[in-house]
Scaffold this motif. Sequence first.
Motif, PDB file in Angstrom:
ATOM      1  N   PHE A   7       0.836  -1.189   0.000  1.00 56.18           N
ATOM      2  CA  PHE A   7       0.000   0.000   0.000  1.00 56.18           C
ATOM      3  C   PHE A   7       0.879   1.251   0.000  1.00 56.18           C
ATOM      4  N   ALA A   8       0.359   2.317  -0.540  1.00 57.58           N
ATOM      5  CA  ALA A   8       1.019   3.618  -0.521  1.00 57.58           C
ATOM      6  C   ALA A   8       0.039   4.643   0.020  1.00 57.58           C
ATOM      7  N   ALA A   9       0.588   5.748   0.529  1.00 55.16           N
ATOM      8  CA  ALA A   9      -0.268   6.776   1.125  1.00 55.16           C
ATOM      9  C   ALA A   9      -1.101   7.470   0.054  1.00 55.16           C
ATOM     10  N   SER A  10      -2.299   7.874   0.440  1.00 50.45           N
ATOM     11  CA  SER A  10      -3.176   8.617  -0.459  1.00 50.45           C
ATOM     12  C   SER A  10      -2.668  10.049  -0.598  1.00 50.45           C
ATOM     13  N   PRO A  11      -2.760  10.626  -1.804  1.00 49.13           N
ATOM     14  CA  PRO A  11      -2.317  12.018  -1.977  1.00 49.13           C
ATOM     15  C   PRO A  11      -3.299  13.043  -1.409  1.00 49.13           C
ATOM     16  N   GLN A  12      -4.492  12.600  -0.961  1.00 51.13           N
ATOM     17  CA  GLN A  12      -5.499  13.559  -0.506  1.00 51.13           C
ATOM     18  C   GLN A  12      -5.007  14.386   0.678  1.00 51.13           C
ATOM     19  N   TYR A  13      -4.306  13.734   1.617  1.00 48.62           N
ATOM     20  CA  TYR A  13      -3.798  14.468   2.783  1.00 48.62           C
ATOM     21  C   TYR A  13      -2.808  15.543   2.336  1.00 48.62           C
ATOM     22  N   ALA A  14      -1.889  15.154   1.440  1.00 50.69           N
ATOM     23  CA  ALA A  14      -0.897  16.114   0.962  1.00 50.69           C
ATOM     24  C   ALA A  14      -1.562  17.281   0.238  1.00 50.69           C
ATOM     25  N   LEU A  15      -2.579  16.994  -0.567  1.00 53.55           N
ATOM     26  CA  LEU A  15      -3.299  18.064  -1.251  1.00 53.55           C
ATOM     27  C   LEU A  15      -3.947  19.020  -0.256  1.00 53.55           C
ATOM     28  N   GLY A  16      -4.552  18.449   0.783  1.00 51.03           N
ATOM     29  CA  GLY A  16      -5.183  19.288   1.798  1.00 51.03           C
ATOM     30  C   GLY A  16      -4.181  20.175   2.511  1.00 51.03           C
ATOM     31  N   GLN A  17      -3.009  19.618   2.839  1.00 48.58           N
ATOM     32  CA  GLN A  17      -1.984  20.406   3.512  1.00 48.58           C
ATOM     33  C   GLN A  17      -1.443  21.504   2.601  1.00 48.58           C
ATOM     34  N   TRP A  18      -1.314  21.193   1.313  1.00 49.47           N
ATOM     35  CA  TRP A  18      -0.835  22.199   0.360  1.00 49.47           C
ATOM     36  C   TRP A  18      -1.826  23.351   0.270  1.00 49.47           C
ATOM     37  N   GLU A  19      -3.103  23.020   0.162  1.00 45.90           N
ATOM     38  CA  GLU A  19      -4.128  24.069   0.086  1.00 45.90           C
ATOM     39  C   GLU A  19      -4.141  24.910   1.356  1.00 45.90           C
ATOM     40  N   ARG A  20      -3.958  24.241   2.491  1.00 46.37           N
ATOM     41  CA  ARG A  20      -3.948  24.974   3.762  1.00 46.37           C
ATOM     42  C   ARG A  20      -2.765  25.934   3.829  1.00 46.37           C
ATOM     43  N   ALA A  21      -1.592  25.478   3.370  1.00 49.83           N
ATOM     44  CA  ALA A  21      -0.404  26.331   3.389  1.00 49.83           C
ATOM     45  C   ALA A  21      -0.578  27.521   2.443  1.00 49.83           C
ATOM     46  N   LEU A  22      -1.215  27.296   1.298  1.00 50.69           N
ATOM     47  CA  LEU A  22      -1.435  28.384   0.352  1.00 50.69           C
ATOM     48  C   LEU A  22      -2.359  29.451   0.918  1.00 50.69           C
ATOM     49  N   ARG A  23      -3.287  29.025   1.777  1.00 48.68           N
ATOM     50  CA  ARG A  23      -4.247  29.987   2.347  1.00 48.68           C
ATOM     51  C   ARG A  23      -3.614  30.880   3.398  1.00 48.68           C
ATOM     52  N   GLN A  24      -2.501  30.457   3.930  1.00 49.38           N
ATOM     53  CA  GLN A  24      -1.871  31.243   4.993  1.00 49.38           C
ATOM     54  C   GLN A  24      -0.953  32.286   4.366  1.00 49.38           C
ATOM     55  N   ALA A  25      -1.346  33.513   4.442  1.00 50.43           N
ATOM     56  CA  ALA A  25      -0.595  34.585   3.784  1.00 50.43           C
ATOM     57  C   ALA A  25       0.519  35.083   4.690  1.00 50.43           C
ATOM     58  N   SER A  26       1.563  34.274   4.829  1.00 46.99           N
ATOM     59  CA  SER A  26       2.732  34.669   5.611  1.00 46.99           C
ATOM     60  C   SER A  26       3.942  34.042   4.964  1.00 46.99           C
ATOM     61  N   ALA A  27       5.109  34.539   5.335  1.00 44.59           N
ATOM     62  CA  ALA A  27       6.349  33.993   4.771  1.00 44.59           C
ATOM     63  C   ALA A  27       6.499  32.533   5.124  1.00 44.59           C
ATOM     64  N   GLN A  28       6.161  32.191   6.361  1.00 43.99           N
ATOM     65  CA  GLN A  28       6.276  30.801   6.783  1.00 43.99           C
ATOM     66  C   GLN A  28       5.293  29.933   6.001  1.00 43.99           C
ATOM     67  N   GLY A  29       4.088  30.450   5.821  1.00 44.35           N
ATOM     68  CA  GLY A  29       3.109  29.695   5.054  1.00 44.35           C
ATOM     69  C   GLY A  29       3.563  29.483   3.617  1.00 44.35           C
ATOM     70  N   ASP A  30       4.207  30.534   3.012  1.00 45.79           N
ATOM     71  CA  ASP A  30       4.710  30.389   1.662  1.00 45.79           C
ATOM     72  C   ASP A  30       5.741  29.286   1.592  1.00 45.79           C
ATOM     73  N   ALA A  31       6.650  29.219   2.575  1.00 45.48           N
ATOM     74  CA  ALA A  31       7.674  28.175   2.585  1.00 45.48           C
ATOM     75  C   ALA A  31       7.038  26.798   2.691  1.00 45.48           C
ATOM     76  N   ARG A  32       6.031  26.678   3.534  1.00 43.62           N
ATOM     77  CA  ARG A  32       5.362  25.385   3.667  1.00 43.62           C
ATOM     78  C   ARG A  32       4.663  24.997   2.371  1.00 43.62           C
ATOM     79  N   SER A  33       4.073  25.979   1.699  1.00 42.30           N
ATOM     80  CA  SER A  33       3.361  25.659   0.471  1.00 42.30           C
ATOM     81  C   SER A  33       4.314  25.119  -0.586  1.00 42.30           C
ATOM     82  N   VAL A  34       5.534  25.637  -0.637  1.00 41.21           N
ATOM     83  CA  VAL A  34       6.523  25.131  -1.596  1.00 41.21           C
ATOM     84  C   VAL A  34       6.850  23.676  -1.291  1.00 41.21           C
TER      85      VAL A  34
END
Length: 762
Positions: A7-34
């Motif tokens: 089995f391999a991990a589902s990409p849904q969690y990663a997609l959710g975390q990416w979207e969450r990082a994009l919503r955070q308008a801060s330098a730290q959030g930008d780094a996480r989104s990358v």
Amino acid sequence: MPDEPRFAASPQYALGQWERALRQASAQGDARSVKWAAVVSGMADGTLSVGSRTPVADTPAWVTLEVVHGGFATGRYLAELGLDEDEQARLAALPKRSPGSTDRERLNLWYLSEQGQAELLAALRGESYRVDLPEEAALMVVAWLLDHGRPELALDLVSELRPLLHRLRLTPRLRPSPRPSGALVRLKSVGEVRESLQAVETRPQLAAMRETLRVWHPLYDRLVALWCETVENDWPCRVWPPDWADRRRQWLADYEEAGRTEIFSNAHRHPGRNFARLRSALEVCEVDSAKLSGRDVGWIRVALANTITKHGAPGSETRAALRAGQAVEAARPTHAAFAELLDGRLDRYPGDGGVPSLDPLTQEVAEGESRGIPAGRPIPPHLLRKVVRALEAPVETLVERGVIGSGEVLAKVLPQLTSRLLAANLDDPELGALYGQAYAAFRRRRGLLLLNLEHQVRFEELPWIGALEPFRTVRANTAKVAEQTLRQTTLIALSAFPQAILPNLLVREMGALATQAGLKIPLVEEVAADIFMGTFTLKWRRAAVIASEATAGTLYARYYDLPEHWPDIPGLKQKFTLRRWGKGTAEDFADLCVSRAGEARRGKGKYTATNGTVLEQSQILTTHNLAALVKVLSLEQSVRDLAPELADRTLAWVVRRQGMRVEHRYAALQMIKNVAYAWRQAIFFLGFCDAATQKAAVTRLRELVDGVGLTERFGPAVDGLAQVVDGGRFTPAGEIEGLRARRFLGWSVGPHPFLPAQLACP
């Protein structure tokens, strides 16, 4: 048996975390989104296989990867670093045609030359190096092997490293690296603490206020005074003192200079405010009002009336008292000023080391020590808490001071002790120091999300560490110290954090100490419900056997109905174990967990909740390491002495935690799970107490529950515990016939009986 599907991990969690990082308008959030973008991209194109111990394509397991929350690898190698200044200087000194396809490869190959080996050996002997990532020890190990007549081991090691010589830094930083001595540890280095102090800034709103009080209010008062000098019969611009023009020019020059140097406050520029109106009029007015219209003069008159009515005339007692109070406030030292002072005090200590004593750092401000802080001022407590993280002291001292405030933090400092014990098993003390630094760096690696019963990379799997195995000898005195350290760590964890289960990081470090001590303790990790594979390896069953033996006849065994007899494992290997994903699994243990979990099934629920009920039973059956540690380490008497206090503290935490306001279902479920962990530990401790102590503890618990208004919701759990203390037993459904009492569990499929009604159902 056919191969198990992997089995391999589902990409849904990663997609959710990416979207969450994009919503955070801060330098730290930008780094996480990358980083999360790299995870999502890698999973999409197949270069990342999250869930495997080798998640990055064409990458050996020993490479240290960048890992984000949840154990997702981004694909980046942490040791793939640009050259620092020292390395650039070294590279510049090499012949232009030095071999290598990249600067990193040319430098690594040079360190495999005689000159490079000599430099590494000199640093090794002088202990003038620092290993931040485990890979940085690799070529120094090669140098040691060659210097000690083991070219075949060195060649094998270089062969394994060769494919990544062009990418990875494989040498340490050649500079002194002070380390705590003896049984001392530190949470942070001086350099890390200084970075945190340098990051302390005055909030923009506070900086603007202080600037206004210190600069713009005095300028405003001078401006008002200038205009007041022109007033006659309640109208400005009627009289002009002889030196008024000179003072006007000086005020405008001072205002311009302040505008260049003061950057935080803009209120004085607001066109609708008295300051801006009076300033604008002053800019166009000279020693007469020829350039001012009647409307302008009227505005000056209104502005003067406003400020004098509100704050008093310039030079009046009212205005003087106001400005005196504001001056005191403006002169109050900022936290940034105190942080700068502490940063200066830390200058005397090496950045890679710690501080042996806090006294020189925590004393009041000395005369002349700071231009912005009066002598005698104490250091703010929250800044002292930053500094104390660099204190080198025994673990117990750091726990008492609150520096180590959880099992997770304890796990971070414990490798400092473990690394020295491992180093002591090498005859060469210089090699031992390198080994210890490599171990400490390895323990800083973030764990991967793993499926299919895979395990995290072990220290000995690093090729350069494996190459040193022939030179390691477990010594009796080192094993004894390791056992003593493990005993001490266990008691510290239980007494300091009795309400919390041992976190996985701490479990792994305890496992390393147990191995060093030659003890076979089946320590089990907490498994996340969303990645549970439905089975357990054999160590879970071994831990359950120990738990049944250690708790036989106790309150814990009665409350949770532990099995009284387990057949010996050797006789079960053919009948009750399977090979799944290459590992032996305890199928009878898994079946028992599933069967017992039926008590928590009250309706339909997600697979995560179903998995959670099974995993909770695995923790109950094993006591999640408590029984194994107490029994193998012979800690029964020590725990018996501590048990009444630990049980009381833990039960008080259970009540206090439930009394906190929780409005969201997810947070409520997390709270219940943590409370159930603590409840289980409290019952384990009560199992070491006599009946009278147990009854008294239940009485105090009931009083606490009644006192915070939890009787209706949590009363059945208290009643259930009271009944078992008095000799009662739960039915298979977790109830006691004829009573509202029931067994308290953290997981539930369907409505949870111990959640507030509005949060009990999805």
